[in-house]
Design a protein around this motif. Structure first.
Motif, short mmCIF file in Angstrom:
data_model
loop_
_atom_site.label_atom_id
_atom_site.label_comp_id
_atom_site.label_asym_id
_atom_site.label_seq_id
_atom_site.Cartn_x
_atom_site.Cartn_y
_atom_site.Cartn_z
N UNK A 91 0.82 -1.21 0.00
CA UNK A 91 0.00 0.00 0.00
C UNK A 91 0.86 1.26 0.00
N UNK A 92 0.33 2.30 -0.64
CA UNK A 92 1.03 3.58 -0.70
C UNK A 92 0.01 4.70 -0.67
N UNK A 93 0.46 5.88 -0.29
CA UNK A 93 -0.41 7.05 -0.27
C UNK A 93 -0.42 7.71 1.09
N UNK A 94 -1.35 8.62 1.28
CA UNK A 94 -1.46 9.39 2.51
C UNK A 94 -2.69 8.96 3.30
N UNK A 95 -2.51 8.75 4.59
CA UNK A 95 -3.62 8.44 5.50
C UNK A 95 -3.80 9.63 6.43
#
Length: 300
Positions: A91-95
């Protein structure tokens, strides 16, 4: 009427942030770039979306109507693009999480380092505040709150300790000087360090013992904003100013060191721990799904 998706996203960012500078900080862009994007959007749409001042921005009526419809739509666009993360190795991205200050201090430190080590392609963006917040309107993926503040139609997952207590304490020097309370009502004759919510309401002190609940509204020489200035009240209690009532975990280091002494310990009330909550939609952004799975695995 067509509008550039990037310009629409810039508008949502600035509107939610309440200004170009804060919007630039949250988005990683520049204030001038956001300003130019919104100028293009207003020119293309033929209406003013924001009232601008040197310090902040405010939505026009047209801007408010656009944000109301556009926010959820952009969220669906982001969710659609996030499906592609299923084809990645990890998984990748901003939380983005919205949490109370107590959770940022007492819950997340035991979780965040291990989570970020397990998912190095995820960036965790945490906003800590104690007011009632619509996490979606605030541009966040999920929030942490206690059960009495959970929003309806949300999925709630336990996170952190499942039982917590409020503790009352004071410096030994203060108690030597003023005496040690035997009953919660004795606090009405003591200097107590109080907290005030953002709404202006004062926190009431509640105690429990053998099925009896006692609520008191003591007074004292110091009132602080709940969360933002709580450490000031703790320092004042250590300095002998009066009695404080706060999360036991927040006071525990000072209780263990002897800087603070328990007050009315047999009356300390317990309550259920916090929850991670998020919208009950079928597809979760991959960073949020990873976080939900991570905290579930910690409970097993």
């Amino acid at each position: 009427m067509k509008a550039d998706l990037g310009d629409l996203s810039a508008f949502v960012t600035v509107a939610r942030a309440g200004g170009f500078r804060e919007g630039a900080r949250l988005s990683g862009g520049s204030a001038s770039g956001l300003s130019e994007a919104i100028r293009r959007l207003e020119t293309r749409l033929g209406v003013r979306l924001l009232h601008r001042t040197t310090r902040s921005v405010a939505l026009t009526e047209a801007g408010a109507r656009l944000l109301e419809r556009l926010g959820p739509a952009l969220g669906e666009v982001e969710a659609s693009l996030d499906v592609l993360n299923g084809f990645r190795d990890r998984p990748a991205g901003t939380l983005r999480l919205n949490v109370p200050i107590s959770a940022a201090r007492l819950v997340l430190p035991a979780i965040v380092p291990a989570f970020l080590a397990a998912y190095p392609d995820i960036v965790l963006d945490v906003v800590a505040e104690d007011g009632f917040v619509d996490v979606l309107a605030a541009g966040c993926d999920a929030g942490i709150r206690y059960d009495e503040r959970l929003e309806q139609d949300m999925i709630a997952v336990p996170i952190g300790p499942r039982r917590q207590r409020y503790a009352a304490a004071a410096a030994p020097a203060y108690l030597d000087r003023r005496g040690r309370p035997d009953h919660p009502r004795d606090l009405l004759g003591h200097d107590c360090l109080r907290g005030r919510f953002a709404s202006g309401a004062m926190t009431e002190w509640e105690f429990e013992k053998d099925g009896e609940t006692v609520r008191v509204d003591p007074t004292g020489p110091l009132v602080v904003r709940v969360g933002a200035a709580t450490d000031l009240a703790v320092d004042a209690a250590i300095g002998g100013t009066g009695i404080i009532m706060l999360f036991e975990d927040w006071l525990r280091p000072h209780l263990d060191s002897g800087a603070l002494e328990p007050v009315l310990q047999s009356w300390w009330p317990a309550f259920s721990g916090p929850f991670l909550y998020y919208p009950g939609r079928r597809h979760l952004p991959s960073p949020l799904r990873a976080f939900v799975d991570f905290i579930a695995a910690r409970r097993d």
